[in-house]
Motif scaffolding. Structure first.
Motif, mmCIF file in Angstrom:
data_model
loop_
_atom_site.group_PDB
_atom_site.id
_atom_site.type_symbol
_atom_site.label_atom_id
_atom_site.label_comp_id
_atom_site.label_asym_id
_atom_site.label_seq_id
_atom_site.Cartn_x
_atom_site.Cartn_y
_atom_site.Cartn_z
ATOM 1 N N PHE A 1 25.291 110.350 82.319
ATOM 2 C CA PHE A 1 26.169 110.721 83.421
ATOM 3 C C PHE A 1 26.464 112.216 83.506
ATOM 4 C CE2 PHE A 1 27.318 106.191 82.754
ATOM 5 C CZ PHE A 1 26.918 105.727 84.008
ATOM 6 N N GLY A 2 25.749 113.020 82.734
ATOM 7 C CA GLY A 2 25.834 114.462 82.905
ATOM 8 C C GLY A 2 27.053 115.133 82.297
ATOM 9 N N THR A 3 27.696 114.494 81.333
ATOM 10 C CA THR A 3 28.855 115.114 80.671
ATOM 11 C C THR A 3 28.515 115.529 79.239
ATOM 12 O OG1 THR A 3 29.667 112.879 80.110
ATOM 13 C CG2 THR A 3 30.588 113.942 82.069
ATOM 14 N N TYR A 4 27.221 115.553 78.915
ATOM 15 C CA TYR A 4 26.796 115.971 77.574
ATOM 16 C C TYR A 4 26.755 117.493 77.491
ATOM 17 C CZ TYR A 4 23.876 116.696 73.466
ATOM 18 O OH TYR A 4 23.404 117.106 72.251
ATOM 19 N N HIS A 5 27.339 118.029 76.419
ATOM 20 C CA HIS A 5 27.216 119.448 76.090
ATOM 21 C C HIS A 5 26.850 119.531 74.622
ATOM 22 C CE1 HIS A 5 29.091 120.552 79.884
ATOM 23 N NE2 HIS A 5 30.065 119.694 79.618
ATOM 24 N N PRO A 6 25.744 120.168 74.266
ATOM 25 C CA PRO A 6 25.346 120.236 72.853
ATOM 26 C C PRO A 6 26.445 120.882 72.016
ATOM 27 C CG PRO A 6 23.599 121.056 74.278
ATOM 28 C CD PRO A 6 24.814 120.896 75.149
ATOM 29 N N PRO A 7 26.762 120.275 70.876
ATOM 30 C CA PRO A 7 27.791 120.903 70.023
ATOM 31 C C PRO A 7 27.310 122.206 69.442
ATOM 32 C CG PRO A 7 26.766 119.039 68.910
ATOM 33 C CD PRO A 7 26.234 119.034 70.300
#
Length: 211
Positions: free
Chosen positions: A202-208
């Motif tokens: 759903f496009g809410t991933y941000h690499p840590p």
């Protein structure tokens, strides 16, 4: 009614009083072992029934197990994103969101508010059981609910560990960084705790960032 936000001097480990009523206040705190003591026997009982009463074999259990666990991850993501971070406008709505999740963001290290109290979880599970048993054909609702519960327990203890343990295994270290940056990074997102799967979808991933 107690204030919704802690004083600036309070540490992140301290508890915020949520209710004037001492009974309600006590119910808002829970020892982290409680979900395991309450829900693991329920899941085990449902799985035993699936095998001994309904005759479901290993292949059937594996299939319904994958379905139950994946459904849990979707429920985890959806609740966290759309309910716990709902941008309420009214005072009542803001109070509701704060009671469910905002208090955790204000005091993220509070050990007694990192897992859901069994009373609240039981009410939610009752509604979900009605849904599962009406959608799934007999006898699949029972093992599906068992694996859904196991997914919930995995989530609860991953969540607890991300706040209180170093988590040196590479996968667990990733999950810890991922969740901590949900709390403290500016981008937002990162709603998955036990898995970033639905953040990717759903496009809410941000690499840590960092190691």
């Amino acid at each position: 009614m107690p204030a919704n936000r802690p004083a600036s001097a309070q540490s992140r480990e301290q508890s915020i009083r949520l209710f004037d009523n001492p009974v309600l206040e006590s119910l808002s705190h829970v020892h982290p072992i409680m979900p395991l003591l309450v829900w693991l026997p329920v899941a085990a009982w449902l799985l035993v029934r699936a095998v001994t009463v309904h005759g479901i074999g290993p292949v059937g259990l594996a299939g319904i197990g994958i379905a139950g666990l994946v459904t849990w991850t979707f429920a985890e993501y959806s609740l966290h994103r759309f309910l716990f971070h709902y941008p309420a406008k009214s005072r009542l709505g803001q109070r509701f969101v704060f009671l469910f999740h905002g208090v955790h963001h204000d005091t993220p290290q509070d050990k007694t508010r990192l897992v859901m109290p069994p009373v609240g979880a039981a009410l939610i599970l009752g509604v979900l059981w009605l849904l599962f048993s009406s959608v799934l054909p007999h006898p699949w609702a029972e093992p599906f609910t068992a694996f859904f519960l196991l997914g919930y327990l995995v989530y609860d203890y991953i969540h607890y560990a991300t706040h209180h343990f170093p988590m040196r295994h590479p996968l667990l270290r990733f999950l810890k960084r991922y969740h901590m940056q949900h709390h403290f990074a500016a981008e937002g997102g990162r709603f998955g705790v036990s898995s970033p799967l639905w953040d990717w979808v759903f496009g809410t991933y941000h690499p840590p960032r960092g190691r």
